[in-house]
Enzyme design. Structure first.
Site, PDB file in Angstrom:
ATOM      1  CG  HIS A   1      -1.755   1.185   1.421  1.00  0.00           C
ATOM      2  ND1 HIS A   1      -3.094   1.230   1.096  1.00  0.00           N
ATOM      3  CD2 HIS A   1      -1.459   2.416   1.909  1.00  0.00           C
ATOM      4  CE1 HIS A   1      -3.576   2.423   1.374  1.00  0.00           C
ATOM      5  NE2 HIS A   1      -2.603   3.164   1.874  1.00  0.00           N
ATOM      6  CD  GLU A   2       1.819   3.501   3.644  1.00  0.00           C
ATOM      7  OE1 GLU A   2       2.135   4.601   3.142  1.00  0.00           O
ATOM      8  OE2 GLU A   2       0.745   3.315   4.229  1.00  0.00           O
TER       9      GLU A   2
ATOM     10  CG  HIS B   1       0.421   6.243  -0.701  1.00  0.00           C
ATOM     11  ND1 HIS B   1      -0.683   6.743  -1.349  1.00  0.00           N
ATOM     12  CD2 HIS B   1      -0.053   5.639   0.420  1.00  0.00           C
ATOM     13  CE1 HIS B   1      -1.777   6.462  -0.651  1.00  0.00           C
ATOM     14  NE2 HIS B   1      -1.417   5.793   0.421  1.00  0.00           N
TER      15      HIS B   1
ATOM     16  CD  GLU C   1      -4.857   6.389   1.963  1.00  0.00           C
ATOM     17  OE1 GLU C   1      -4.596   5.213   2.282  1.00  0.00           O
ATOM     18  OE2 GLU C   1      -3.974   7.261   1.869  1.00  0.00           O
TER      19      GLU C   1
END
Length: 641
Positions: A173-174, A177, A258
């Protein structure tokens, strides 16, 4: 509808920056108007009862509005400058501890291993890793202006409460980003929110001052205290308006990103239950940061909500946890509830642990995918099964002593020298190592260099770029002057024999790209069509055509095919194969091509890939050439099988 690719996400990130500026301007206008209303009510008798719209244009109104705007913009500007240190400054702001690469803590080593696998598999340098030791909640965030200087921060709770699958889901997930260009806007948003919240902080300060004065005041002073109390109450109320505006901005900018990061994590890991399990545990135990005063400022950056808030469905920076889990995979929430219900409370954190010996986070990863048969641009900014499996096997093959060396400044520097002299004769290599810089940490150490040689011999060219990516956290620990000296040292050694090989160019360009003082600066978009860079494309395709063929006739044919896609027929006929592409001309051309709009870059990468796989395969050195191009165009390219 398919998820947007890397280049579409880069375009969306640039649009989000424009949206952020618009929302900030709107919030400043609303807050300034609210303060002007308070100022009008307080000074109305002194201005002979002017209507509000006339008062607003009077000296009182203009001064009040100007002071408010100056205060908000000034506060944001000060915070903006304070955050110029990028990701490391944000990590220090929340009192996070830099993870020691030599740590023997199993949770910390597991975390580092997952991040290194993901970095190699996605083609980006390994981020600096930090841990928030005092936070027992489950949360994480990344910060920085570019992937070159990104940091990843996790809470202690995330390390010791999540299984490997779940932690890998959070890391995926990170990484989304990092790859999507979200970090820059996240850090900028911290600065803008500081200005929006400034009026409320002044209001609370005035309230505190008025209550403090009450203990010492008497008689005629009560009137002044009363005015101070009223103004403080009004500004505090306006502060809540600022908080509301700030929350709305966070939600507007963050929510969709997100959802996209959740979907990207599943794409990266091929394991929806990993990130789903992490989200489920956040729902059970919360992700609130209790030991930092910046939890509210950073809410939009974190994996889950970092602070409590009212009207969370409206103002939350993240969709509700249940919605996120169901969006990942319908029915997943029900399965997780059933699984956790059957476990004792003390075994919840162990649920889903991988069977011994299984190293990859992918479900059903049995071999390399055939990326050569697909668009190279389509794999940019993502993680593939083949890339993850390759990264896992590579890390397992690296000797422990070599890997530990890459975590130190001196070891990372000696790796660079080992790469420079690896293919040279012993006497030539010895002459190069005589170039001695002033900084002690940069001086060649033959003993350390020799420790890298067996690994470089065994793994061949394929280890060179991954080793550099692993060494980046240590190289970023060099002082700015040492970084510049190292870049100059590599250039001096590369030019010592009168010629520069493609790998020497790649190495110098890699260091320049990731360690130079301006490496965190965003490259502006200057060109929105190929028309103004057609000469640069001709230079690039000339090099790629020669790299992918064995004779002049094939190179000419391949060059014409590549150029034809970017120029009209008459223009393509006027572009001839460049006889000799120099390093300086290639550097200049790639610099201009990087200023193209993101949506124009995938066709360039695919054309380059078509050239080098003309013979049906991509050799390691041809892949390095592709990586040179991709790296200089700010396009993270994963490993190719």
């Amino acid at each position: 509808m398919p998820a947007p690719g890397f280049f579409e996400r880069q375009t969306i990130a640039k649009r989000n920056t424009t949206l952020l500026v618009f929302l900030f301007t709107l919030a400043v206008a609303m807050i300034a108007l609210a303060v002007c209303i308070v100022g009008y009510l307080v000074t109305r008798s002194e201005t002979t009862g002017l209507p509000f719209h006339h008062w607003l244009l009077s000296s009182h109104g203009l001064i009040t509005a100007g002071a408010v705007i100056l205060l908000i913009v000034g506060t944001s500007g000060i915070r903006w400058i304070d955050l110029a240190g990028g990701g490391e400054r944000v990590a220090r702001m929340v009192n996070a501890r830099l993870l020691d690469p030599s740590s023997q803590d199993p949770d910390e080593r597991r975390f580092r291993n997952i991040v290194e696998e993901m970095a190699i598999a996605s083609g980006v340098p390994v981020p600096q890793l930090y841990v928030m030791d005092n936070e027992t909640a489950i949360n994480a965030f990344v910060a920085g202006y570019t992937p070159n200087e990104a940091v990843m921060v996790v809470t202690h709770g995330a390390l010791n409460q999540l299984t490997r699958d779940e932690l890998q889901g959070v890391v995926g997930h990170e990484f989304s980003h990092i790859l999507n260009g979200d970090m820059r806007i996240n850090v900028r948003l911290i600065a803008l929110l500081a200005g929006i919240l400034a009026i409320g902080q002044i209001g609370f300060f005035l309230l505190h001052s008025s209550s403090h004065r009450h203990s010492f005041s008497s008689g005629g002073r009560n009137n002044g205290r009363g005015v101070l109390l009223i103004v403080g109450l009004a500004l505090a109320a306006i502060g809540y308006l600022g908080v509301f505006c700030g929350r709305l901005i966070q939600a507007a900018v963050s929510r969709e990103r997100e959802r996209l990061a959740d979907a990207s994590s599943v794409q990266f890991t091929r394991n929806p239950e990993g990130i789903g399990g992490a989200l489920y545990k956040i729902g059970l135990k919360s992700g609130y940061l209790e030991h930092t005063s910046h939890a509210s400022d950073m809410n939009h950056m974190c994996f889950g909500e970092s602070t409590k808030m009212a009207f969370s469905r409206l103002l939350g920076s993240h969709p509700p946890v249940d919605e996120r889990i169901e969006a990942i995979q319908p029915g997943l929430l029900t399965r997780l509830r059933s699984r956790m219900r059957d476990l004792p409370a003390d075994q919840v954190t162990a649920a889903g642990t991988r069977a011994p010996g299984q190293t990859s986070g992918f479900a059903g990863s049995t071999g390399f995918s055939q990326q050569e048969e697909t668009s190279i641009a389509a794999t940019t900014g993502t993680v593939t099964q083949a890339g993850e499996l390759y990264a896992s096997k590579l890390l397992n093959r690296l000797p422990a002593n070599v890997r530990e060396l890459l975590y130190t400044r001196s070891g990372a520097v000696q790796l660079i020298y080992a790469l420079l002299i690896h293919d040279l004769r012993e006497d030539t290599a010895g002459n190069l190592l005589k170039y001695t810089p002033e900084a002690m940490v940069l001086r060649p150490d033959p003993a350390l260099i020799r420790r890298f040689q067996p690994t470089l011999e065994r793994e061949g060219d394929s280890i060179r770029l991954p080793a550099l990516e692993l060494a980046m956290p240590a190289l970023r620990k060099l002082d700015p002057d040492e970084r510049q000296a190292l870049i100059r040292q590599v250039a001096t050694m590369a030019e010592a024999d009168g010629r520069i090989t493609l790998f020497e160019f790649a190495l110098h360009g890699f260091l320049q790209r990731h360690l130079a003082s301006d490496s965190s600066r965003a490259v502006p978009v200057r060109y929105r069509s190929y028309r103004n860079v057609i000469g640069d494309l001709n230079t690039l395709f000339s090099l790629m055509a020669r790299a992918g063929t064995r004779n002049q006739a094939e190179a000419n044919t391949l060059h014409r095919q590549a150029v034809a896609s970017f120029a009209d027929r008459q223009g393509a006929d006027n572009l001839a194969l460049v006889e000799k592409v120099t390093v300086s001309s290639l550097r200049d051309s790639l610099g201009r091509l990087n200023q193209l709009s993101p949506m124009l870059k995938p066709a360039i990468l695919d054309a380059c890939a078509q050239c080098v796989r003309h013979d049906g395969r991509i050799a390691p050195r041809e892949y390095e050439l592709l990586r040179i191009v991709a790296d200089q165009l700010d396009c993270p390219l994963p490993p190719l099988s």
